[in-house]
Scaffold this motif. Structure first.
Motif, PDB file in Angstrom:
ATOM      1  N   ALA A  96       0.833  -1.208   0.000  1.00  0.00           N
ATOM      2  CA  ALA A  96       0.000   0.000   0.000  1.00  0.00           C
ATOM      3  C   ALA A  96       0.869   1.260   0.000  1.00  0.00           C
ATOM      4  O   ALA A  96       0.634   2.192  -0.779  1.00  0.00           O
ATOM      5  N   TYR A  97       1.875   1.293   0.864  1.00  0.00           N
ATOM      6  CA  TYR A  97       2.763   2.464   0.920  1.00  0.00           C
ATOM      7  C   TYR A  97       3.574   2.608  -0.367  1.00  0.00           C
ATOM      8  O   TYR A  97       3.757   3.718  -0.870  1.00  0.00           O
ATOM      9  N   SER A  98       4.056   1.504  -0.911  1.00  0.00           N
ATOM     10  CA  SER A  98       4.832   1.558  -2.159  1.00  0.00           C
ATOM     11  C   SER A  98       3.971   2.091  -3.296  1.00  0.00           C
ATOM     12  O   SER A  98       4.405   2.945  -4.076  1.00  0.00           O
ATOM     13  N   GLU A  99       2.746   1.581  -3.381  1.00  0.00           N
ATOM     14  CA  GLU A  99       1.833   2.026  -4.434  1.00  0.00           C
ATOM     15  C   GLU A  99       1.510   3.508  -4.281  1.00  0.00           C
ATOM     16  O   GLU A  99       1.529   4.269  -5.244  1.00  0.00           O
ATOM     17  N   ARG A 100       1.250   3.946  -3.057  1.00  0.00           N
ATOM     18  CA  ARG A 100       0.882   5.349  -2.836  1.00  0.00           C
ATOM     19  C   ARG A 100       2.029   6.285  -3.193  1.00  0.00           C
ATOM     20  O   ARG A 100       1.826   7.330  -3.821  1.00  0.00           O
ATOM     21  N   ALA A 101       3.241   5.920  -2.802  1.00  0.00           N
ATOM     22  CA  ALA A 101       4.407   6.752  -3.119  1.00  0.00           C
ATOM     23  C   ALA A 101       4.598   6.853  -4.632  1.00  0.00           C
ATOM     24  O   ALA A 101       4.875   7.935  -5.161  1.00  0.00           O
ATOM     25  N   LEU A 102       4.425   5.746  -5.345  1.00  0.00           N
ATOM     26  CA  LEU A 102       4.566   5.765  -6.802  1.00  0.00           C
ATOM     27  C   LEU A 102       3.479   6.630  -7.437  1.00  0.00           C
ATOM     28  O   LEU A 102       3.762   7.459  -8.306  1.00  0.00           O
ATOM     29  N   LEU A 104       1.788   9.152  -6.127  1.00  0.00           N
ATOM     30  CA  LEU A 104       2.029  10.573  -5.852  1.00  0.00           C
ATOM     31  C   LEU A 104       3.225  11.099  -6.645  1.00  0.00           C
ATOM     32  O   LEU A 104       3.206  12.234  -7.119  1.00  0.00           O
ATOM     33  N   SER A 105       4.255  10.275  -6.811  1.00  0.00           N
ATOM     34  CA  SER A 105       5.427  10.732  -7.561  1.00  0.00           C
ATOM     35  C   SER A 105       5.114  10.896  -9.048  1.00  0.00           C
ATOM     36  O   SER A 105       5.724  11.723  -9.720  1.00  0.00           O
ATOM     37  N   LEU A 106       4.168  10.127  -9.563  1.00  0.00           N
ATOM     38  CA  LEU A 106       3.830  10.206 -10.986  1.00  0.00           C
ATOM     39  C   LEU A 106       2.764  11.257 -11.307  1.00  0.00           C
ATOM     40  O   LEU A 106       2.472  11.495 -12.476  1.00  0.00           O
ATOM     41  N   LEU A 107       2.205  11.885 -10.287  1.00  0.00           N
ATOM     42  CA  LEU A 107       1.168  12.891 -10.547  1.00  0.00           C
ATOM     43  C   LEU A 107       1.680  14.059 -11.379  1.00  0.00           C
ATOM     44  O   LEU A 107       0.920  14.680 -12.111  1.00  0.00           O
ATOM     45  N   THR A 108       2.942  14.365 -11.266  1.00  0.00           N
ATOM     46  CA  THR A 108       3.491  15.483 -12.032  1.00  0.00           C
ATOM     47  C   THR A 108       4.173  15.019 -13.313  1.00  0.00           C
ATOM     48  O   THR A 108       4.713  15.817 -14.052  1.00  0.00           O
ATOM     49  N   SER A 109       4.130  13.735 -13.566  1.00  0.00           N
ATOM     50  CA  SER A 109       4.772  13.168 -14.743  1.00  0.00           C
ATOM     51  C   SER A 109       3.838  13.259 -15.944  1.00  0.00           C
ATOM     52  O   SER A 109       2.669  12.907 -15.859  1.00  0.00           O
ATOM     53  N   LEU A 110       4.357  13.742 -17.050  1.00  0.00           N
ATOM     54  CA  LEU A 110       3.590  13.762 -18.294  1.00  0.00           C
ATOM     55  C   LEU A 110       4.428  13.088 -19.379  1.00  0.00           C
ATOM     56  O   LEU A 110       5.004  13.745 -20.241  1.00  0.00           O
ATOM     57  N   PRO A 111       4.510  11.765 -19.328  1.00  0.00           N
ATOM     58  CA  PRO A 111       5.313  11.053 -20.321  1.00  0.00           C
ATOM     59  C   PRO A 111       4.674  11.110 -21.704  1.00  0.00           C
ATOM     60  O   PRO A 111       3.499  11.449 -21.854  1.00  0.00           O
ATOM     61  N   ARG A 112       5.467  10.757 -22.701  1.00  0.00           N
ATOM     62  CA  ARG A 112       4.967  10.733 -24.075  1.00  0.00           C
ATOM     63  C   ARG A 112       3.838   9.708 -24.179  1.00  0.00           C
ATOM     64  O   ARG A 112       3.996   8.555 -23.804  1.00  0.00           O
ATOM     65  N   GLN A 120     -15.293   7.624 -19.782  1.00  0.00           N
ATOM     66  CA  GLN A 120     -16.694   7.225 -19.622  1.00  0.00           C
ATOM     67  C   GLN A 120     -17.634   8.408 -19.754  1.00  0.00           C
ATOM     68  O   GLN A 120     -18.783   8.253 -20.126  1.00  0.00           O
ATOM     69  N   ASP A 121     -17.139   9.632 -19.497  1.00  0.00           N
ATOM     70  CA  ASP A 121     -17.998  10.814 -19.620  1.00  0.00           C
ATOM     71  C   ASP A 121     -18.002  11.387 -21.037  1.00  0.00           C
ATOM     72  O   ASP A 121     -18.567  12.446 -21.282  1.00  0.00           O
ATOM     73  N   GLY A 122     -17.336  10.687 -21.972  1.00  0.00           N
ATOM     74  CA  GLY A 122     -17.295  11.135 -23.355  1.00  0.00           C
ATOM     75  C   GLY A 122     -16.063  11.947 -23.699  1.00  0.00           C
ATOM     76  O   GLY A 122     -15.813  12.232 -24.864  1.00  0.00           O
ATOM     77  N   GLY A 123     -15.287  12.341 -22.704  1.00  0.00           N
ATOM     78  CA  GLY A 123     -14.068  13.108 -22.946  1.00  0.00           C
ATOM     79  C   GLY A 123     -12.962  12.226 -23.502  1.00  0.00           C
ATOM     80  O   GLY A 123     -13.128  11.020 -23.679  1.00  0.00           O
ATOM     81  N   SER A 124     -11.826  12.848 -23.775  1.00  0.00           N
ATOM     82  CA  SER A 124     -10.702  12.077 -24.298  1.00  0.00           C
ATOM     83  C   SER A 124      -9.472  12.301 -23.427  1.00  0.00           C
ATOM     84  O   SER A 124      -9.382  13.282 -22.687  1.00  0.00           O
ATOM     85  N   SER A 125      -8.540  11.374 -23.519  1.00  0.00           N
ATOM     86  CA  SER A 125      -7.301  11.458 -22.757  1.00  0.00           C
ATOM     87  C   SER A 125      -6.234  10.652 -23.480  1.00  0.00           C
ATOM     88  O   SER A 125      -6.486  10.085 -24.543  1.00  0.00           O
ATOM     89  N   GLN A 126      -5.054  10.599 -22.886  1.00  0.00           N
ATOM     90  CA  GLN A 126      -3.954   9.820 -23.426  1.00  0.00           C
ATOM     91  C   GLN A 126      -3.489   8.840 -22.355  1.00  0.00           C
ATOM     92  O   GLN A 126      -3.707   9.055 -21.167  1.00  0.00           O
ATOM     93  N   VAL A 127      -2.815   7.794 -22.808  1.00  0.00           N
ATOM     94  CA  VAL A 127      -2.276   6.803 -21.888  1.00  0.00           C
ATOM     95  C   VAL A 127      -0.784   6.636 -22.155  1.00  0.00           C
ATOM     96  O   VAL A 127      -0.330   6.736 -23.295  1.00  0.00           O
ATOM     97  N   ALA A 128      -0.039   6.422 -21.080  1.00  0.00           N
ATOM     98  CA  ALA A 128       1.392   6.137 -21.173  1.00  0.00           C
ATOM     99  C   ALA A 128       1.714   5.066 -20.137  1.00  0.00           C
ATOM    100  O   ALA A 128       0.952   4.857 -19.185  1.00  0.00           O
ATOM    101  N   GLU A 129       2.812   4.397 -20.332  1.00  0.00           N
ATOM    102  CA  GLU A 129       3.268   3.390 -19.375  1.00  0.00           C
ATOM    103  C   GLU A 129       4.670   3.770 -18.921  1.00  0.00           C
ATOM    104  O   GLU A 129       5.560   3.945 -19.751  1.00  0.00           O
ATOM    105  N   VAL A 130       4.840   3.943 -17.604  1.00  0.00           N
ATOM    106  CA  VAL A 130       6.111   4.371 -17.025  1.00  0.00           C
ATOM    107  C   VAL A 130       6.319   3.662 -15.698  1.00  0.00           C
ATOM    108  O   VAL A 130       5.395   3.587 -14.881  1.00  0.00           O
ATOM    109  N   GLN A 131       7.522   3.176 -15.447  1.00  0.00           N
ATOM    110  CA  GLN A 131       7.893   2.573 -14.162  1.00  0.00           C
ATOM    111  C   GLN A 131       6.897   1.507 -13.703  1.00  0.00           C
ATOM    112  O   GLN A 131       6.545   1.426 -12.527  1.00  0.00           O
ATOM    113  N   GLY A 132       6.406   0.715 -14.618  1.00  0.00           N
ATOM    114  CA  GLY A 132       5.460  -0.331 -14.249  1.00  0.00           C
ATOM    115  C   GLY A 132       4.066   0.178 -13.940  1.00  0.00           C
ATOM    116  O   GLY A 132       3.248  -0.538 -13.379  1.00  0.00           O
ATOM    117  N   ALA A 133       3.793   1.430 -14.285  1.00  0.00           N
ATOM    118  CA  ALA A 133       2.481   2.018 -14.025  1.00  0.00           C
ATOM    119  C   ALA A 133       1.881   2.519 -15.333  1.00  0.00           C
ATOM    120  O   ALA A 133       2.594   2.842 -16.275  1.00  0.00           O
TER     121      ALA A 133
END
Length: 188
Positions: A96-102, A104-112, A120-133
């Motif tokens: 739980a602590y490991s997941e939470r730290a990861l 929070l650390s990725l909240l400011t990450s905007l990978p390619r 689900q609300d009809g909007g759009s977004s992008q997906v990236a995979e970084v550090q196993g997340a």
């Protein structure tokens, strides 16, 4: 006997309700309330993880700016305390602590971005995979982070990718986003 009953009823009617516990975001080792707090406070590794989490939250300025599909800290805290009911309390809490730290650390990450998603609300977004997340971004900010399931702890978001398609689901199973990957080599 009736007089005694009146006294008991009158006293009970005047009793003040017990106040709810204070909102906690991390373990309170000065006054541990939960079995999990007692474990954290008595285990140097868990205590270090808890203190690191407290620093991360302090640096963020608290919980108010979390994204829509990021579990609020007070909710995460309450859910993490349920680890006390798992067969391996410590393993669950470490995950739980490991997941939470990861997260929070990725909240400011905007990978390619690797692909595009329909929310689900009809909007759009992008997906990236970084550090196993898996990171879900929209309008230049992270709106969701999914980490790997450890078995002992269930991440707030679930992400399943098959080939060029992936789905994000909430902890309750509700589908939040469906993603398609741009001309990437397929991941099985």
């Amino acid at each position: 006997m009736i007089a005694l009953l009146h006294i008991v009823v009158a006293t009970a009617a005047q009793a003040l309700p017990v106040p709810p516990p204070a909102i906690q975001w991390t373990a309170d080792c000065a006054r541990p309330t939960y079995a999990t707090d007692m474990l954290v406070c008595g285990d140097p590794e868990l205590r270090s993880m808890d203190q690191n989490l407290a620093r991360m939250l302090e640096n963020r300025g608290g919980d108010e700016t979390l994204a829509p599909w990021i579990e609020g800290q007070a909710d995460w805290f309450r859910r993490s305390r349920m680890c006390a009911f798992q067969a391996d309390h410590r393993e669950c809490l470490t995950a739980a602590y490991s997941e939470r730290a990861l997260v929070l650390s990725l909240l400011t990450s905007l990978p390619r971005p690797l692909g595009h998603c329909r929310l689900q609300d009809g909007g759009s977004s992008q997906v990236a995979e970084v550090q196993g997340a898996a990171i879900l971004t929209s309008e230049g900010r992270t709106i969701g982070v999914e980490t790997s399931d450890t078995g002992a702890w269930m991440p707030f978001l679930r992400y399943v990718r098959k080939g060029r398609r992936a789905v994000f689901r909430a902890l309750d199973g509700k589908q939040l986003a469906v993603c398609r990957f741009d001309n990437q080599e397929e991941k099985q």
